[in-house]
Design a protein around this motif. Structure first.
Motif, mmCIF file in Angstrom:
data_model
loop_
_atom_site.group_PDB
_atom_site.id
_atom_site.type_symbol
_atom_site.label_atom_id
_atom_site.label_comp_id
_atom_site.label_asym_id
_atom_site.label_seq_id
_atom_site.Cartn_x
_atom_site.Cartn_y
_atom_site.Cartn_z
ATOM 1 N N LYS A 1 3.799 10.440 0.418
ATOM 2 C CA LYS A 1 2.699 11.119 1.079
ATOM 3 C C LYS A 1 1.486 10.206 1.036
ATOM 4 C CE LYS A 1 0.064 15.292 1.297
ATOM 5 N NZ LYS A 1 -0.270 16.576 0.771
ATOM 6 N N TYR A 2 0.859 10.013 2.175
ATOM 7 C CA TYR A 2 -0.298 9.129 2.258
ATOM 8 C C TYR A 2 -1.459 9.729 1.478
ATOM 9 C CZ TYR A 2 -3.724 5.905 4.110
ATOM 10 O OH TYR A 2 -4.693 4.947 4.225
ATOM 11 N N ILE A 3 -2.036 8.942 0.598
ATOM 12 C CA ILE A 3 -3.168 9.391 -0.211
ATOM 13 C C ILE A 3 -4.443 8.917 0.469
ATOM 14 C CG2 ILE A 3 -4.284 9.282 -2.464
ATOM 15 C CD1 ILE A 3 -1.475 8.538 -3.598
ATOM 16 N N LYS A 4 -5.202 9.866 0.959
ATOM 17 C CA LYS A 4 -6.442 9.528 1.660
ATOM 18 C C LYS A 4 -7.584 9.362 0.667
ATOM 19 C CE LYS A 4 -5.248 12.177 5.741
ATOM 20 N NZ LYS A 4 -5.634 13.292 6.607
ATOM 21 N N GLY A 5 -8.511 8.522 1.043
ATOM 22 C CA GLY A 5 -9.715 8.361 0.230
ATOM 23 C C GLY A 5 -10.604 9.589 0.371
ATOM 24 N N LYS A 6 -11.468 9.766 -0.575
ATOM 25 C CA LYS A 6 -12.386 10.902 -0.514
ATOM 26 C C LYS A 6 -13.458 10.639 0.538
ATOM 27 C CE LYS A 6 -11.838 12.363 -5.258
ATOM 28 N NZ LYS A 6 -12.492 12.609 -6.534
ATOM 29 N N LYS A 7 -13.792 11.698 1.253
ATOM 30 C CA LYS A 7 -14.863 11.594 2.235
ATOM 31 C C LYS A 7 -16.196 11.447 1.515
ATOM 32 C CE LYS A 7 -14.283 13.837 6.657
ATOM 33 N NZ LYS A 7 -14.500 15.043 7.425
ATOM 34 N N ARG B 1 0.826 -1.213 0.000
ATOM 35 C CA ARG B 1 0.000 0.000 0.000
ATOM 36 C C ARG B 1 0.859 1.260 0.000
ATOM 37 N NH1 ARG B 1 -5.484 1.027 3.342
ATOM 38 N NH2 ARG B 1 -5.673 3.215 2.830
ATOM 39 N N TRP B 2 1.873 1.296 0.865
ATOM 40 C CA TRP B 2 2.724 2.480 0.955
ATOM 41 C C TRP B 2 3.617 2.624 -0.268
ATOM 42 C CZ3 TRP B 2 2.820 6.741 3.962
ATOM 43 C CH2 TRP B 2 1.965 6.746 5.058
ATOM 44 N N MET C 1 2.070 4.192 -3.396
ATOM 45 C CA MET C 1 1.805 5.635 -3.401
ATOM 46 C C MET C 1 2.949 6.418 -4.046
ATOM 47 S SD MET C 1 -0.046 6.193 0.196
ATOM 48 C CE MET C 1 -1.184 4.972 0.780
#
Length: 151
Positions: A88-94, A44-45, A48
């Motif tokens: 940089k951690y890619i966050k999911g959309k809220k 996962r990391w 990115m």
């Protein structure tokens, strides 16, 4: 990794550093560090990073399942270049929140599903909300109620 007095296991960042920059051998890791190694998190990391995404994608079918932790560690240790990495951690959309009453009113008025009603709301918010406001006024909603419903 530095040995601490509390014998904490290595973090994901320690493992990433060990396979990319420090190039630590699997056998030099403590038993606790070996247990904390997670192929899923490493994939996962690493994915990115645009430079590694194709490598991770190509090996993912082997790293999750068929290969044990030691072999996954060795695979990335041997394949990835020796370099410091920062991903940089890619966050999911809220998930968007929609007013429940507005959804019910639109599903009833247009005889559509809630999913379609959400699409209608998104369309109006992007292309001009006046038509939606006029519809709500037609149902007797005040400006204050409309503002509340469209938050």
């Amino acid at each position: 990794m530095k040995e601490s007095k509390t014998n904490k296991p290595a973090t994901i960042f320690d493992h990433l550093s060990n396979i990319t920059f420090k190039k630590k051998d699997w056998n030099s890791l403590s038993e606790l560090d070996q247990k904390s190694f997670s192929p899923y998190l490493i994939n996962r990391w690493l994915s990115m990073d645009m430079d590694f995404i194709e490598i991770v994608d190509m090996f993912q079918k082997y790293t999750i399942g068929p290969l044990d932790k030691k072999h996954v560690y060795q695979l990335y240790h041997d394949i990835l270049p020796k370099m410091k990495i920062y991903n940089k951690y890619i966050k999911g959309k809220k998930a968007k929140e929609y007013n429940k009453d507005l959804l019910e009113m639109l599903t009833s008025h247009y005889q559509i599903s809630k999913r379609d009603a959400k699409l209608y709301i998104d369309f109006w918010k992007e292309n001009g909300i006046e038509d939606l406001k006029n519809l709500l006024k037609g149902y007797g909603k005040t400006e204050k109620e409309i503002k509340q419903w469209l938050k």
